[in-house]
Design an enzyme around this catalytic site. Structure first.
Site, PDB file in Angstrom:
ATOM      1  N   CYS A  63      38.007  43.375  40.756  1.00 29.59           N
ATOM      2  CA  CYS A  63      36.797  43.075  41.643  1.00 29.59           C
ATOM      3  C   CYS A  63      35.590  42.499  40.867  1.00 29.59           C
ATOM      4  O   CYS A  63      34.969  43.212  40.234  1.00 29.59           O
ATOM      5  CB  CYS A  63      36.360  44.179  42.569  1.00 29.59           C
TER       6      CYS A  63
ATOM      7  N   CYS B  16      32.451  44.769  41.007  1.00 29.35           N
ATOM      8  CA  CYS B  16      32.754  45.806  40.333  1.00 29.35           C
ATOM      9  C   CYS B  16      32.525  45.639  38.768  1.00 29.35           C
ATOM     10  O   CYS B  16      31.643  46.686  37.987  1.00 29.35           O
ATOM     11  CB  CYS B  16      34.327  46.516  40.733  1.00 29.35           C
TER      12      CYS B  16
END
Ligand code: FAD
Length: 527
Positions: A42, A45
Site C-alpha cells: 500500500c 503505508c
C-alpha cells in the site's frame, strides 16, 4: 538480486507483530499498545512508514507504558490474523488498553490527521483514559497534582528530585516529559496546571509552561531551559546528577518478537517486460479471493452484488488455465443459484479451497510475482497484478464481444470498468487509492462509449496514476513509474508534434490488445 526489505525491520524501534505473537502480546499486556496494521504494497503505508518509525523512536522511553507495533497484513503468515481482527483497509490504527483480559480487537483511530505530534498526543490520551482504579502500579500519575502536594515539598529533605511542570490544562508537555523520564530513577516528574491559583502565587509563576525543581536538600529553583519545549525539559532532567536510567527495564523482553523472518530472501525470477505472466494474474486472484475479500465476514446487499458482478466478469473473460476458469465458472453458478441475500464469506472460501478441489478445480495459493515482482518485498506485487488483471479483462471484452452474453452485462461497454471501479471502491485495501480512482471515474468514465474506448480509458488513467506517483516512496527504483508503454516496447505509439510528445492512440490500442491479449500471457512459473 534478492528481496530483503520489508517496511519495518528489527533495526526500527517498532515491535514487529505477527500471527504468532499478536494476541499473546496484547492479551493482559503490562503496557498499552498502538498497532498499525499495514500492507507492504500500500503506497500510503510506504509513505507513512518514516513517520511511524520517527514516532516509535520519539516515544521509545515510554515503552513501559505503551508500545508501538506493526503487523504486515500482506505477509502470508498474517493473512488469518488480519482477517480475524477485521482489517479492511490499510493502514488501520488500533489501540489496546493495558491489562485487558477481554481479548477484544482494540479500538480504531479514525482521525485523518496522522502527523507525528497528533499520534503522540493520542498515545497520551490512551494512557490517561486507562480506568483509574486499575492504574498500573509502575505508571506515573498523568493527572495534574494538587498545590498542597507540591507546596509541602518546600524546605523538605527527600531522597530524590521532584520536577513540576506547570502548564495550561490542554498542554501535553508535562505528560510527555513524565513519560520521557519513566525509565529513569533519581527523580519524580509531576504536572500542575495554571488554573491552580494558589500554586501559581506561592511559586511566583507568571507564565507557562515552566518547570520547578525541588532538590533533595529541600531547596527549589526554576528550571532554566533555552526553550520551553518538551525536549529541553526532558534533556535537562536526564542530565541531573544522580539521575540515571534504571538497569533492569531498559529493554522490554517482548520488544522484538518474530523479527527473524524480516530478512527473508525471495528468489528472483527472470522475465521480460514485453510479456504478461499468468503467475501474476493467478497470484492476484488468490490474494483477492482468499485474503482481501476474506476480511469480510459476510457479503450482503451492495457488496454481494459487486462481488457477483466481479465473479461474472472474471469467469467469462479471464483467459486463464482451464482449472482456474472452471473454478470461477463454478463459483459463479453457485452464487447465481443461491437465493440468499447474505453469504458468509467462509462458505465461499470453503467452496474455493475444499469442495472444488475435489473435482480438480484449483487456484494455486502460492504467491508468485513475476512481472510484478519488486526489488524488495514491500514493493509492487498485488496492486500491480490488479492493474494487469483489469487491463487483460478490458482487452478480452473488446476482442470477444459475445463473452458476456446472457449475464446482463452484455450490452454495456463499461461492464469491466464499472466492475473494477466498484471493486476498488468497496474492497481494495488501499482506501486512498479507491478514492482517487473514483474521482477519475466520476470525471470521465461517462465519455466511454465502446469496448475499445474502455481499453484506452484504463490505459490513460493508469498513466495518470503513474505520473502522480512518480518519485513517491511507493515507486520501486528498479521499476520507475513512467508513461507506458515506453518507446522500447512500442516505438510507433510515440510521436512528436511541434516538438511536443504526443501519443498515437490508434497504435497504443493495437499495442494494448497485443500486449494484454491471451496469446501474450506466459505460463512460465505457474506450477
Ligand atoms: P503498476 O502501476 O502497478 O503497473 C503494473 C504494470 O502495468 C506495469 O509494470 C506495466 O507493465 C503496466 N503498465 C504501467 N502503466 C500502464 C498503463 N498506463 N496502461 C497499461 N499498462 C500499464 N498507489 C498509490 O500510492 N496511490 C494511489 O492513489 C494508488 N491508486 C491505485 C489505484 C488502483 C486502481 C490500483 C490497482 C493501484 C493503485 N495504487 C496506488 C498502486 C500503484 O498504482 C501501483 O500499482 C503500485 O505502486 C505498484 O506499482 P508497479 O511499479 O508495480 O506498477
Amino acid at each position: 538480486w534478492g528481496q530483503s526489505t520489508r517496511l519495518y525491520t528489527e533495526e526500527d524501534p517498532v515491535v514487529i507483530l505477527t500471527s504468532d505473537t499478536l494476541k499473546q502480546s496484547l492479551q493482559n499486556s503490562s503496557t498499552a499498545w498502538l498497532v498499525q496494521f499495514y500492507s507492504s504494497w500500500c503506497g500510503h503505508c510506504i509513505q507513512y512508514s518514516p513517520t511511524w518509525k520517527a514516532l516509535a523512536g520519539d516515544v521509545k522511553d515510554w515503552s513501559q507504558a505503551i508500545l508501538i507495533g506493526v503487523v504486515d497484513c500482506a505477509h502470508e503468515k498474517n493473512f488469518d490474523i488480519c482477517k480475524e481482527f477485521g482489517i479492511h483497509f490499510y493502514p488501520t490504527f488500533r489501540y489496546f488498553k493495558a491489562h485487558d483480559t477481554t481479548n477484544d480487537f482494540g479500538k480504531t483511530y479514525r482521525g485523518a490527521d496522522r502527523e507525528l505530534q497528533t499520534v503522540r498526543h493520542l498515545m497520551v490520551n490512551i494512557l490517561q483514559n486507562h480506568t483509574r482504579p486499575n492504574w498500573p502500579a509502575n505508571w506515573p500519575p498523568l493527572d495534574p497534582v494538587r498545590s498542597e502536594d507540591i507546596l509541602s515539598l518546600i524546605g523538605k529533605k527527600t531522597e530524590h528530585y521532584t520536577a513540576v511542570i506547570v502548564e495550561e490544562e490542554v498542554s501535553y508537555i508535562g505528560r510527555e516529559v513524565i513519560l520521557d523520564l519513566m525509565p529513569y530513577e533519581g527523580l519524580t516528574v509531576k504536572r500542575a496546571v495554571n488554573s491552580d491559583k494558589l500554586l501559581m502565587e506561592k511559586l511566583g509563576i507568571t507564565s507557562v509552561p515552566t518547570a520547578h525543581l525541588f532538590h533533595p536538600n529541600g531547596t527549589h529553583t526554576v528550571m532554566h531551559v533555552q526553550k520551553r519545549l518538551r525536549f529541553f525539559f526532558s534533556s535537562f532532567l536526564k542530565l541531573l546528577p544522580g539521575v540515571h536510567r534504571k538497569q533492569s527495564t531498559s529493554s522490554p523482553q517482548h520488544l522484538k518478537p518474530g523479527s527473524k523472518e524480516q530478512g527473508a530472501q525471495v528468489e528472483w525470477k527472470d522475465f521480460t517486460k514485453s510479456e504478461v505472466y499468468m503467475a501474476d494474474l493467478e497470484s492476484g486472484l488468490h490474494y483477492l479471493l482468499r485474503v482481501e475479500l476474506a476480511t469480510h465476514k459476510t457479503l450482503e446487499g451492495e457488496e454481494l452484488k459487486i462481488f457477483k458482478d466481479f465473479v461474472t466478469v472474471v469467469a467469462k473473460l479471464f483467459p486463464g488455465r482451464q482449472s482456474v476458469v472452471k473454478l470461477l465458472e463454478t463459483l459463479l453458478e453457485w452464487l447465481v443459484s443461491l437465493p440468499l441475500e447474505k453469504i458468509p464469506y467462509d462458505a465461499i472460501l470453503d467452496l474455493v479451497n475444499n469442495k472444488m478441489r475435489i473435482s480438480g478445480l484449483y487456484l494455486s495459493d502460492r504467491v508468485q510475482w513475476v512481472g510484478c515482482q519488486g526489488s524488495s518485498v514491500a514493493l509492487r506485487g498485488y496492486p500491480c497484478s490488479l492493474w494487469t488483471l483489469f487491463h487483460v479483462l478490458t482487452v478480452q471484452a473488446s476482442s470477444r464481444p459475445d463473452a458476456l452474453a446472457n449475464t446482463g452485462l452484455e450490452e454495456d461497454p463499461l461492464a469491466v470498468l464499472q466492475t473494477m471501479r466498484r471493486y476498488i471502491g468497496t474492497f481494495f485495501g488501499c482506501q486512498e487509492c479507491g478514492k482517487h480512482f473514483e474521482e477519475m471515474a466520476l470525471e470521465s468514465l461517462n465519455q466511454v462509449k465502446s469496448v475499445d474506448e474502455a481499453v484506452l480509458w484504463l490505459w490513460r488513467k493508469h498513466n495518470q496514476v503513474n505520473a502522480r506517483l512518480a518519485g513517491s516512496m511507493s515507486e520501486d527504483p528498479m521499476f520507475p513509474k513512467t508513461l507506458w508503454p515506453t518507446p522500447d516496447l512500442c516505438p510507433s505509439c510515440h510521436e512528436e508534434q511541434d516538438g511536443l510528445h504526443v501519443w498515437n492512440e490508434q497504435m497504443v490500442l493495437a499495442f494494448l490488445k497485443q500486449h494484454y491479449g491471451a496469446s501474450n500471457i506466459s505460463p512460465k512459473y505457474t506450477s
